[in-house]
Design an enzyme around this catalytic site. Structure first.
Site, PDB file in Angstrom:
ATOM      1  N   ARG A 184      -4.460  33.829  11.695  1.00 24.12           N
ATOM      2  CA  ARG A 184      -4.938  32.526  11.212  1.00 24.12           C
ATOM      3  C   ARG A 184      -6.445  32.432  11.348  1.00 24.12           C
ATOM      4  O   ARG A 184      -7.091  31.711  10.589  1.00 24.12           O
ATOM      5  CB  ARG A 184      -4.190  31.404  11.918  1.00 24.12           C
ATOM      6  CG  ARG A 184      -2.734  31.387  11.452  1.00 24.12           C
ATOM      7  CD  ARG A 184      -1.874  30.332  12.132  1.00 24.12           C
ATOM      8  NE  ARG A 184      -0.470  30.532  11.771  1.00 24.12           N
ATOM      9  CZ  ARG A 184       0.534  29.845  12.317  1.00 24.12           C
ATOM     10  NH1 ARG A 184       0.295  28.928  13.235  1.00 24.12           N
ATOM     11  NH2 ARG A 184       1.771  30.081  11.927  1.00 24.12           N
ATOM     12  N   TYR A 235      -1.584  46.604  10.778  1.00 25.88           N
ATOM     13  CA  TYR A 235      -3.040  46.755  10.919  1.00 25.88           C
ATOM     14  C   TYR A 235      -3.385  48.067  11.618  1.00 25.88           C
ATOM     15  O   TYR A 235      -4.546  48.439  11.687  1.00 25.88           O
ATOM     16  CB  TYR A 235      -3.604  45.560  11.694  1.00 25.88           C
ATOM     17  CG  TYR A 235      -3.217  44.237  11.065  1.00 25.88           C
ATOM     18  CD1 TYR A 235      -3.885  43.767   9.939  1.00 25.88           C
ATOM     19  CD2 TYR A 235      -2.153  43.483  11.565  1.00 25.88           C
ATOM     20  CE1 TYR A 235      -3.513  42.574   9.336  1.00 25.88           C
ATOM     21  CE2 TYR A 235      -1.767  42.293  10.977  1.00 25.88           C
ATOM     22  CZ  TYR A 235      -2.448  41.837   9.854  1.00 25.88           C
ATOM     23  OH  TYR A 235      -2.067  40.658   9.260  1.00 25.88           O
ATOM     24  N   LYS A 250       9.828  39.282   9.760  1.00 26.13           N
ATOM     25  CA  LYS A 250       8.492  39.083  10.307  1.00 26.13           C
ATOM     26  C   LYS A 250       8.529  38.043  11.410  1.00 26.13           C
ATOM     27  O   LYS A 250       9.129  36.990  11.201  1.00 26.13           O
ATOM     28  CB  LYS A 250       7.576  38.610   9.169  1.00 26.13           C
ATOM     29  CG  LYS A 250       6.179  38.289   9.598  1.00 26.13           C
ATOM     30  CD  LYS A 250       5.413  37.681   8.460  1.00 26.13           C
ATOM     31  CE  LYS A 250       4.079  37.243   9.016  1.00 26.13           C
ATOM     32  NZ  LYS A 250       3.290  36.538   8.050  1.00 26.13           N
ATOM     33  N   SER A 274      -0.335  40.270  13.407  1.00 19.62           N
ATOM     34  CA  SER A 274      -1.649  40.296  14.050  1.00 19.62           C
ATOM     35  C   SER A 274      -1.584  40.207  15.572  1.00 19.62           C
ATOM     36  O   SER A 274      -2.313  40.912  16.268  1.00 19.62           O
ATOM     37  CB  SER A 274      -2.497  39.151  13.494  1.00 19.62           C
ATOM     38  OG  SER A 274      -1.855  37.900  13.687  1.00 19.62           O
ATOM     39  N   LYS A 309      11.231  34.915   8.041  1.00 20.76           N
ATOM     40  CA  LYS A 309       9.913  34.753   8.652  1.00 20.76           C
ATOM     41  C   LYS A 309      10.016  33.658   9.704  1.00 20.76           C
ATOM     42  O   LYS A 309      10.377  32.516   9.395  1.00 20.76           O
ATOM     43  CB  LYS A 309       8.885  34.383   7.588  1.00 20.76           C
ATOM     44  CG  LYS A 309       7.496  34.156   8.146  1.00 20.76           C
ATOM     45  CD  LYS A 309       6.499  33.869   7.038  1.00 20.76           C
ATOM     46  CE  LYS A 309       5.109  33.662   7.596  1.00 20.76           C
ATOM     47  NZ  LYS A 309       4.145  33.367   6.524  1.00 20.76           N
TER      48      LYS A 309
HETATM   49  C1  PBG Z   1       1.179  33.035   5.499  1.00 18.03           C
HETATM   50  C2  PBG Z   1       1.108  34.283   6.268  1.00 18.03           C
HETATM   51  C3  PBG Z   1       0.885  34.394   7.633  1.00 18.03           C
HETATM   52  C4  PBG Z   1       0.914  35.747   7.937  1.00 18.03           C
HETATM   53  C5  PBG Z   1       1.124  36.430   6.749  1.00 18.03           C
HETATM   54  N1  PBG Z   1       1.270  35.502   5.739  1.00 18.03           N
HETATM   55  C6  PBG Z   1       0.548  33.377   8.636  1.00 18.03           C
HETATM   56  C7  PBG Z   1       1.409  32.242   8.933  1.00 18.03           C
HETATM   57  O1  PBG Z   1       2.549  32.128   8.505  1.00 18.03           O
HETATM   58  O2  PBG Z   1       0.887  31.382   9.653  1.00 18.03           O
HETATM   59  C8  PBG Z   1       0.739  36.297   9.317  1.00 18.03           C
HETATM   60  C9  PBG Z   1       0.434  37.734   9.407  1.00 18.03           C
HETATM   61  C10 PBG Z   1      -0.025  38.183  10.733  1.00 18.03           C
HETATM   62  O3  PBG Z   1      -0.004  37.456  11.748  1.00 18.03           O
HETATM   63  O4  PBG Z   1      -0.459  39.329  10.795  1.00 18.03           O
HETATM   64  N2  PBG Z   1       0.692  33.136   4.241  1.00 18.03           N
END
Ligand code: PBG
Length: 333
Positions: free
Chosen positions: A213, A321, A256, A282, A203
């Protein structure tokens, strides 16, 4: 001299729709998709997320409607994210048996039985008042950072609590070292040895999480996530992260975001051979929606091209999504 003509003609296999279908290497199916959903306490809530058109903050009752309509389109897997009523420095509310994700899991399970597959995102960032993915300590005077080892037991407790509430799979996303081993041991000790773990193994610290967020109301209140999420410039490091998670007992590994990391997806698939998931995050979604709303791209065509590219790169599981739209389009709608 006559112009030499090609004996080998790749175009032969592109000459008709039926032939193109016959030789197609990658085909998307609605069952490839996991739809992320955001749930908050209350009733009758359906707040559209401005930067994520067609995605909502839902309450447990409207969540059932959303899952029902997605299921009618052939989507059977869902990933739940919670937006709690209150936050604290340790994200304690994430562990409570009447917490929002726990409540939602029980409601969905009651309404749909095992007709749907429920994944729970496991992280504290939605629950901590500072928005970081674990509890904090000072690494130097005045310099707070996530305390890796103090976070582990909380993550374990969160996973066990979600397991007891009916989750089918847990998906730890906090990039905490040792999280998979800790969660595996915790689940096994609690009687959930059969529950799979999908780890957010690679990630990245990405700008593409912006809209999420807002959706999950979880931005870090200070600093960034660079001390736990990965540097986008690194690829070998992703192999190391995945190797660790596999050794710790991860059943599925995730890369991711997806689109800027297709090379990572392919490396992971080639090297490890276990199921690979990719999170079409997202910001990737928001860019497509924004461009489509401006009439700059053909949304259907671009979305299916993006999802196909993620699958072609090696991800058999795609968190997206776009799931409902894509399922509709794949059915010819
Ligand atoms: C953290 C988490 C995030 C996303 C999924 N799990 C955000 C981050 O790491 O700031 C992001 C998913 C997305 O942007 O669609 N629990």
């Amino acid at each position: 001299m006559p112009t030499p003509l090609p004996a080998v003609r790749p175009r032969r296999l592109r000459s008709s729709p039926l032939l193109r279908q016959l030789v197609r290497e990658t085909e998307l199916r609605p069952s490839d998709f996991v739809l992320p959903l955001f749930v908050r306490p209350g009733t009758g809530i359906r707040n559209e997320i401005a930067s994520m058109p067609g995605n909502y903050q839902l309450s447990p009752d409207t969540l059932l409607d959303e899952i029902g309509s997605a299921k009618d389109l052939g989507i059977r897997s869902f990933m739940l994210f919670g937006i709690p009523a209150r936050k604290d420095p340790e994200g304690r509310v994430a562990l409570e048996s009447d917490g929002i994700v726990q409540t939602a899991l029980r409601a969905v399970r009651k309404a749909f039985g095992h007709e749907v597959y429920l994944l729970a995102d496991e992280c504290l960032c939605e629950y901590t008042d500072h928005g970081h993915c674990g509890v904090l300590h000072e690494v130097r005077p005045g310099v707070p950072d996530v305390d890796n080892d103090a976070t582990l037991p909380l993550l374990v407790e969160q996973c066990v609590s979600h397991a007891r509430s009916g989750a089918d799979m847990v998906a730890p996303s906090g990039m905490t070292d040792g999280m998979v081993a800790a969660i595996r041991a915790g689940l096994d000790a609690a009687g959930f040895a059969a529950m799979p773990i999908m780890s957010y193994s690679a990630k990245y610290a990405s700008g593409f999480y912006g809209p999420f967020r807002d959706a999950a109301e979880s931005p870090p209140q200070f600093g960034d996530r660079n001390t736990y999420q990965m540097d986008p410039a690194n690829s070998d490091e992703a192999m190391r992260e995945v190797a660790l998670d596999v050794a710790e007992g991860a059943d599925i590994v995730m890369v991711k975001p997806a689109l800027s990391y297709l090379d990572i997806i392919r490396r992971v698939k080639d090297r490890f051979g276990l199921p690979v998931a990719a999170y079409n995050v997202s910001g990737e979604f928001a860019m497509v929606k924004a461009a489509a709303r401006n009439g700059w791209i053909d949304e259907r065509r671009v979305t299916l091209e993006i999802l196909t590219s993620i699958k072609r790169a090696g991800a058999g599981i795609i968190l997206t999504y776009h799931a409902k739209d894509a399922a509709r389009w794949l059915a010819g709608g």
